[in-house]
Design an enzyme around this catalytic site. Structure first.
Site, PDB file in Angstrom:
ATOM      1  N   SER A 189      10.555   1.535 -25.386  1.00 49.85           N
ATOM      2  CA  SER A 189      10.898   0.128 -25.198  1.00 49.85           C
ATOM      3  C   SER A 189       9.854  -0.643 -24.398  1.00 49.85           C
ATOM      4  CB  SER A 189      12.258   0.017 -24.500  1.00 49.85           C
ATOM      5  OG  SER A 189      12.257   0.740 -23.281  1.00 49.85           O
ATOM      6  N   GLY A 247      14.125   3.198 -26.765  1.00 48.04           N
ATOM      7  CA  GLY A 247      14.973   4.372 -26.581  1.00 48.04           C
ATOM      8  C   GLY A 247      14.334   5.671 -27.025  1.00 48.04           C
ATOM      9  N   ASP A 294      17.786  -5.645 -15.987  1.00 46.95           N
ATOM     10  CA  ASP A 294      18.133  -4.225 -15.948  1.00 46.95           C
ATOM     11  C   ASP A 294      17.308  -3.450 -14.932  1.00 46.95           C
ATOM     12  OD1 ASP A 294      15.614  -4.022 -17.145  1.00 46.95           O
ATOM     13  OD2 ASP A 294      16.378  -3.395 -19.101  1.00 46.95           O
TER      14      ASP A 294
END
Length: 209
Positions: A34, A71, A184
Site C-alpha cells: 500500500s 495489503g 490511520d
C-alpha cells in the site's frame, strides 16, 4: 502470365522478410504494497507516479510499471513475480514489501526467504534489483523491530543488490510524526510522497542506463 509471375515473386519476397517485432519498452517494475499503491491518496500523487513523472523528464526512454497491491505481503509478491517478469521484462525491479509481514507478525525467516527468492528470480531474468527496506515501531518489541529492520540489509548484501535502508526515513522517524501520516498513522500523507521518492531515487538512479 507475366503479371501472375510478378505477384508470385512479390509474395515470395514478403514471406522471406521476417515480421517486425516491436522491441519491449525498457521498464522499471515496482512490486510493493500500500505504501507504493497510493492507499488513501488521490490518484497520481503517490511516490511511484511521481517517479514516473521524473523519469519522463530525465529518463524518457524508460517507463515505470507499478505492480503494487495494498495489503500485499512478501509471499504475495513472490507468487506474482514470475508472471510480472515474463510480462514486462524489466531492466530494474524495485521490491518494496515486508511491512505487512511485520503487521501480521509473520516469522522473520519467512520474510527473509521470500525476499531472497524474489531477488534471485529478478536477477535470473536479467534485471537489476533495488530492495526497499522498512521498519516497525518499537512497540513490536525491541528485538523484533531491530531484527526486522536488519533483514533487508542482510538480503541485499547476500544477494549483492542495491538497498534503500528505510523508505520512510525523515518521515516516520521525526518528532512531528502525526502530521506526516494519514488518520490511520500507518500511511504517509500526500505531502510526504516527494520525500519517499527522494529516499528511493539516488539508489535507483545508479541502476538506470
Amino acid at each position: 502470365m507475366a503479371f501472375a509471375s510478378a505477384l508470385t515473386a512479390t509474395a515470395a519476397l514478403l514471406l522471406a522478410v521476417p515480421a517486425y517485432a516491436a522491441k519491449p519498452e525498457p521498464t522499471v517494475l515496482v512490486v510493493g504494497d500500500s505504501l507504493s499503491a497510493e492507499y488513501g491518496l488521490k490518484r497520481g500523487t503517490g511516490w511511484v507516479p511521481l517517479l514516473s513523472e521524473k523519469m519522463a523528464l530525465e529518463k524518457p526512454a524508460l517507463k515505470v510499471v507499478n505492480a503494487s497491491i495494498s495489503g500485499d505481503t512478501t509471499s504475495g509478491g513472490r507468487s506474482r513475480l514470475t508472471a510480472l517478469l515474463a510480462q514486462h521484462k524489466p531492466l530494474v525491479v524495485v521490491i518494496e514489501l515486508g511491512g505487512n509481514d511485520a503487521l501480521r507478525g509473520l516469522p522473520l525467516d519467512m520474510t527473509t526467504k521470500n525476499l531472497t527468492v524474489m531477488t534471485q528470480a529478478a536477477k535470473k531474468s536479467g534485471a537489476k534489483v533495488l530492495l526497499v527496506g522498512m521498519q516497525v515501531p518499537p512497540n513490536y518489541g525491541s528485538a523484533y523491530s531491530a531484527d526486522f529492520a536488519a533483514l533487508f540489509g542482510k538480503v541485499a548484501k547476500a544477494q549483492k543488490v542495491s538497498l534503500v535502508p528505510f523508505l520512510l526515513k525523515g518521515i516516520a522517524d521525526t518528532d512531528d510524526y502525526a502530521s506526516r501520516f494519514q488518520a490511520d498513522r500507518i500511511h504517509p500523507n500526500e505531502a510526504q510522497q516527494p520525500a519517499m521518492l527522494a529516499n528511493v531515487w539516488p539508489e535507483l538512479e545508479r541502476l538506470l542506463p
